[in-house]
Design an enzyme around this catalytic site. Structure first.
Site, short mmCIF file in Angstrom:
data_model
loop_
_atom_site.label_atom_id
_atom_site.label_comp_id
_atom_site.label_asym_id
_atom_site.label_seq_id
_atom_site.Cartn_x
_atom_site.Cartn_y
_atom_site.Cartn_z
N HIS A 74 -52.25 0.45 -95.85
CA HIS A 74 -50.95 0.43 -95.14
C HIS A 74 -50.06 -0.72 -95.59
O HIS A 74 -50.54 -1.80 -95.92
CB HIS A 74 -51.13 0.45 -93.62
CG HIS A 74 -51.79 -0.75 -93.02
ND1 HIS A 74 -51.09 -1.87 -92.64
CD2 HIS A 74 -53.09 -1.01 -92.70
CE1 HIS A 74 -51.92 -2.75 -92.13
NE2 HIS A 74 -53.14 -2.27 -92.15
N ASP A 134 -54.22 -7.91 -95.05
CA ASP A 134 -54.13 -6.78 -94.13
C ASP A 134 -52.70 -6.27 -94.11
O ASP A 134 -51.89 -6.73 -93.33
CB ASP A 134 -54.59 -7.22 -92.75
CG ASP A 134 -54.57 -6.10 -91.73
OD1 ASP A 134 -54.42 -4.94 -92.12
OD2 ASP A 134 -54.70 -6.40 -90.53
N GLU A 157 -49.09 1.15 -89.33
CA GLU A 157 -50.49 1.25 -88.93
C GLU A 157 -50.76 0.33 -87.75
O GLU A 157 -51.44 0.70 -86.80
CB GLU A 157 -51.41 0.88 -90.12
CG GLU A 157 -52.89 1.11 -89.83
CD GLU A 157 -53.60 -0.11 -89.27
OE1 GLU A 157 -54.79 -0.01 -88.93
OE2 GLU A 157 -52.96 -1.19 -89.14
N GLU A 158 -50.19 -0.87 -87.81
CA GLU A 158 -50.55 -1.91 -86.83
C GLU A 158 -50.24 -1.53 -85.38
O GLU A 158 -51.06 -1.77 -84.49
CB GLU A 158 -49.89 -3.25 -87.20
CG GLU A 158 -50.42 -3.85 -88.52
CD GLU A 158 -51.91 -4.24 -88.48
OE1 GLU A 158 -52.56 -4.04 -87.44
OE2 GLU A 158 -52.42 -4.73 -89.50
N ASP A 179 -58.85 -0.89 -95.85
CA ASP A 179 -58.15 -1.71 -94.84
C ASP A 179 -59.12 -2.68 -94.18
O ASP A 179 -58.94 -3.09 -93.04
CB ASP A 179 -57.48 -0.80 -93.80
CG ASP A 179 -56.56 -1.59 -92.87
OD1 ASP A 179 -56.18 -2.72 -93.23
OD2 ASP A 179 -56.24 -1.08 -91.78
N HIS A 181 -54.60 -10.90 -88.90
CA HIS A 181 -53.53 -10.97 -87.88
C HIS A 181 -53.13 -12.40 -87.54
O HIS A 181 -52.72 -12.68 -86.41
CB HIS A 181 -53.95 -10.25 -86.59
CG HIS A 181 -54.16 -8.77 -86.76
ND1 HIS A 181 -54.44 -7.94 -85.69
CD2 HIS A 181 -54.12 -7.96 -87.84
CE1 HIS A 181 -54.57 -6.70 -86.11
NE2 HIS A 181 -54.38 -6.69 -87.43
#
Lengths: 504, 504
Positions: free
Chosen positions: A292, A304, A338-339, A366, A437
């Site tokens: 993504h 990520d 995606e998140e 991912d 994140h």
């Protein structure tokens, strides 16, 4: 990587639909025909060519350099932002530049949540700044802020105990759970605010979901529920969670002041970015490779999922340049949004619903692009046997493992991997959740060699599956003989659709 | 732990004074008398008592709990602040509570530098926040801030190359050096601003001095020089330093805007905190155990140097409670203002100058209190042999190493350890510099077991040296036979005094 409990829920739903399906256990003695074995083995020189061109040839360092260019140009790419759209424009142009085919974007309506000011301050028992980081979809505080006493709980069970739940009203609830694994502990992030709100809490401070901290906060999606007040949901560091616990254990009163602004803006139109190498014999059949493109707004989303997205399109770029056109179509998809909850993947599911039966194999990386070790897959016994043979060709990069996953693989593709065989990159990602994140998700997490190897593996596996004379078997060793695959998939998709409204 | 190049300079000065001193190499065959060996061995039961009481008895977890209480109560303790003084008052009261003797503070004039607002923003080639953290003693920016182009250098050598030094004028110089070791690389922190200012730079952004980063900034002392403009000296993350390098290598123009306020306030009076167990036979002889109580203003100084300070006074508390009064005096010193440049130690040197010849052995723990492994020491052959025998008694906690250091030991005590034998805690501190001088220096770095073991080791070693019938040998295997020890020390102290003015 997405990771709220919605994913678990989804997997449970899929499991429920396919509940009479037996677990796959790859037999020691695969009984692939000698013809098939010979055919797979015959891809050895092709794999060698791919590996050489990526590790020692013109593509050496290319994945890393392209990703660094991209990440340095755009930084973080949050769902709903113009910056994400600019980065998608850039990618479409770049994939065209690399001569990929049918390069285009496909519209997706995506959420647009924005972080603002975030100030946390401990007022009692001493004055100190407390780092807070709003979780995705969190509301802010009232303009004057929230100043309230803190109640620390070690678990949801503890919160539900009478003495704790009675004390929660009007308090800021701190979740100081013990980190077990991301999959288990992420529930505190995704559900913490709503469960505290049920008892009248005014905000939730959730220990960041990570196995290691250097006073690090980690964001990620959280979700409210109907009929419960929406209260601010903020990540704090493991260090501060432990400190709050110590204060409480000593009987000291803790007061915290929070000033947080967030905005939920109207949905925006984003795009999944798609590029192909059209198959020479069965162009309608698709082997999908993906990652993504969107990221959270802290760090720059290099890990990520910059790494996963870039090995995917770059794998096709390498194959195209080497003149390797397989029988089936190779399709790279760079998912958007995606998140906030696999939004791009759900849109793809809708747009390509009629085409899903033609998806031979779906791949997504991912969970990091650290040193690759092989492929983690979901497939039946015969599929597993084929993958095991394919992976033997990756000896040169020491990435020969084919590991079966009973719980599906990938993030976006997890929608399908219990009905369509799929694989994800098995890699030395022990530290993945250290950076995940957080501000620490930068290019420094990655290195050119690992990305080269990941690209080579990704290209080799996708190419062989797309080129094999035999269609990759869909058999999941299931006893649902009374359901055709299409019927099974339809059931799964209905569950997904019913659940989707709640997700976003 | 202190660590600007002043320390290196100091060691060089000491080395210069004692330049004809040969290196100590501990012989395999120590020739200690059987009487002495028997005497050292006779402390076995005492060490066992100490270890048992700290690891399993009433002191179990005590060091950690006292430190957590302290750190949670005061947080960071920056030189010159009222908070540091309050924490000193607390420690004096606490050491009295534990029945230590001659508990008192000794005045020290200390610098009072304060951090304020710190905002870094990249304006070109894209807009992004850049985390900046002012280094100790740094000036701020003009009120309107500084907006300037960035010049990245990989080393001082590169900065000194004509094309770079000519380009530095009016620029913000970024130091993107390769981290070698703290001792080597700290020069960029301590000298970076002044060396960039020589070429007309308007600010220096120094990659944080650490072997690992999770987008972490690390502060620490820096120093200006006479006749060079004082420019802001700020730490940035390794990640941003690498990013700036990539931009520059691609030929992209980088512009950064800085708004930083700092204040240099008048010196304040602080105190070294002192407590003793007065010797039963030679009370004038002193074995000193120490750590520093002040910290930087980021994190809470739990590791640097809460751990070292607390094992020091707590070791005496344990011994006192066990009724273990050695022949010589045990003196715990909790140094003040170590971070801005060993200020407390210099003051002690002045106040106790006439008493220095009576210092039998000096100990300081300022490199972590992780799992203890033994003692790192500086002493002559005979001293090393004695320490090796003492450390054999620590088998129960697997901390039996006696490791010779040619470069002195400790931070504050490094002033003396080339003329007075001394030791520091050898411990599994591989990650020490991950957390050092950063927000990550919290209680989470430490654990109760390691602190118990460290306290037990510290108490055992200090007690035995203070109680041995033989005075610990001062012999450093030196060939400066023509210098008496007092003359030698006087030379060192003169060098120190001459240099001191520059240090602070």
């Amino acid at each position: 990587m997405f990771g709220i409990d919605v994913l678990s829920l989804l997997l449970l739903l899929i499991a429920a639909v396919t509940s009479d399906v037996t677990d796959n256990e790859l037999d020691d003695s695969c009984d692939l025909s000698s013809d098939l074995l010979t055919e797979i083995e015959s891809y050895g020189p092709t794999v060698e060519t791919i590996i050489n061109s990526v590790l020692n040839g013109k593509f050496k360092g290319g994945t890393y350099n392209e990703l660094a260019d991209f990440v340095d140009k755009f930084g973080a790419r949050l769902s709903g932002t113009q910056n994400l759209e600019d980065s998608i424009d850039y990618m479409l142009a770049l994939m065209n530049e690399y001569d990929l085919e049918n390069v285009h974007g496909e519209d997706v309506e995506v959420p647009h949540w924005l972080r603002g000011i975030e100030v946390g301050e401990m007022v009692e028992p001493r004055t100190a700044e407390i780092e807070v980081l709003a979780l995705g979809s969190s509301v802010g505080t009232p303009q004057e802020g929230i100043e309230a006493e803190v109640l620390v709980v070690r678990s949801f069970d503890e919160l539900d105990e009478a003495n704790f739940s009675a004390a929660a009203s009007g308090k800021i609830v701190v979740y100081n759970y013990e980190f077990v694994s991301y999959g288990v502990s992420v529930a505190y992030r995704s559900q913490g605010a709503r469960r505290a709100a049920r008892y009248g809490a005014v905000a939730a401070l959730v220990k960041s979901v990570a196995p290691f901290s250097m006073y690090t906060t980690h964001t990620g999606q959280q979700a409210y529920e109907d009929n419960t007040t929406q209260i601010p949901a903020l990540a704090i560091t493991a260090e501060d969670a432990a400190m709050f616990q110590r204060y409480q254990d000593r009987g000291e009163k803790i007061v915290v002041k929070l000033n947080v602004t967030t905005q939920i803006l109207p949905d925006e139109t984003s795009r999944n970015s798609i590029a192909e190498i059209v198959g020479s014999e069965q162009p309608e059949k698709i082997v999908l490779v993906s990652g993504h493109l969107d990221s959270w707004d802290v760090g720059v989303g290099a890990m990520d999922d910059g790494g996963g997205a870039f090995i995917s399109w770059y794998a096709l770029a390498v194959l195209k340049s080497l003149g390797l056109r397989p029988k089936r179509t190779l399709r790279a998809v760079l998912w958007t949004a995606e998140e906030p909850g696999l939004v791009g993947a759900y849109a793809y599911n809708t747009t390509h619903y009629d085409e899903l039966d033609n998806h031979t194999f779906v791949m997504e990386s991912d969970e990091g692009t650290f040193t690759p070790q092989g492929l983690i897959y979901t497939a039946g016994t015969r599929g597993g046997c084929i993958l095991a043979e394919i992976m033997k060709l990756l000896t040169a990069i020491n990435a020969t493992q084919a590991v079966y996953s009973s719980g599906g693989v990938g993030s976006d593709i997890s929608i399908w991997t219990n009905v369509i065989p799929g694989g994800s990159l098995l890699n030395a990602n022990e530290r993945y959740f250290w950076f995940h994140h957080s501000e620490a998700d930068t290019m420094d997490v990655l290195n050119p060699d690992d990305l080269d190897k990941s690209t080579a593996l990704w290209a080799s596996v996708a190419y062989i599956i797309a080129d094999l004379s035999e269609e990759f078997p869909r058999d999941f060793n299931r006893t649902t003989a009374d359901l055709t695959k299409s019927e099974l998939m339809k059931k799964v998709m209905e569950s997904v659709a019913a659940n989707k409204i709640k997700l976003l």
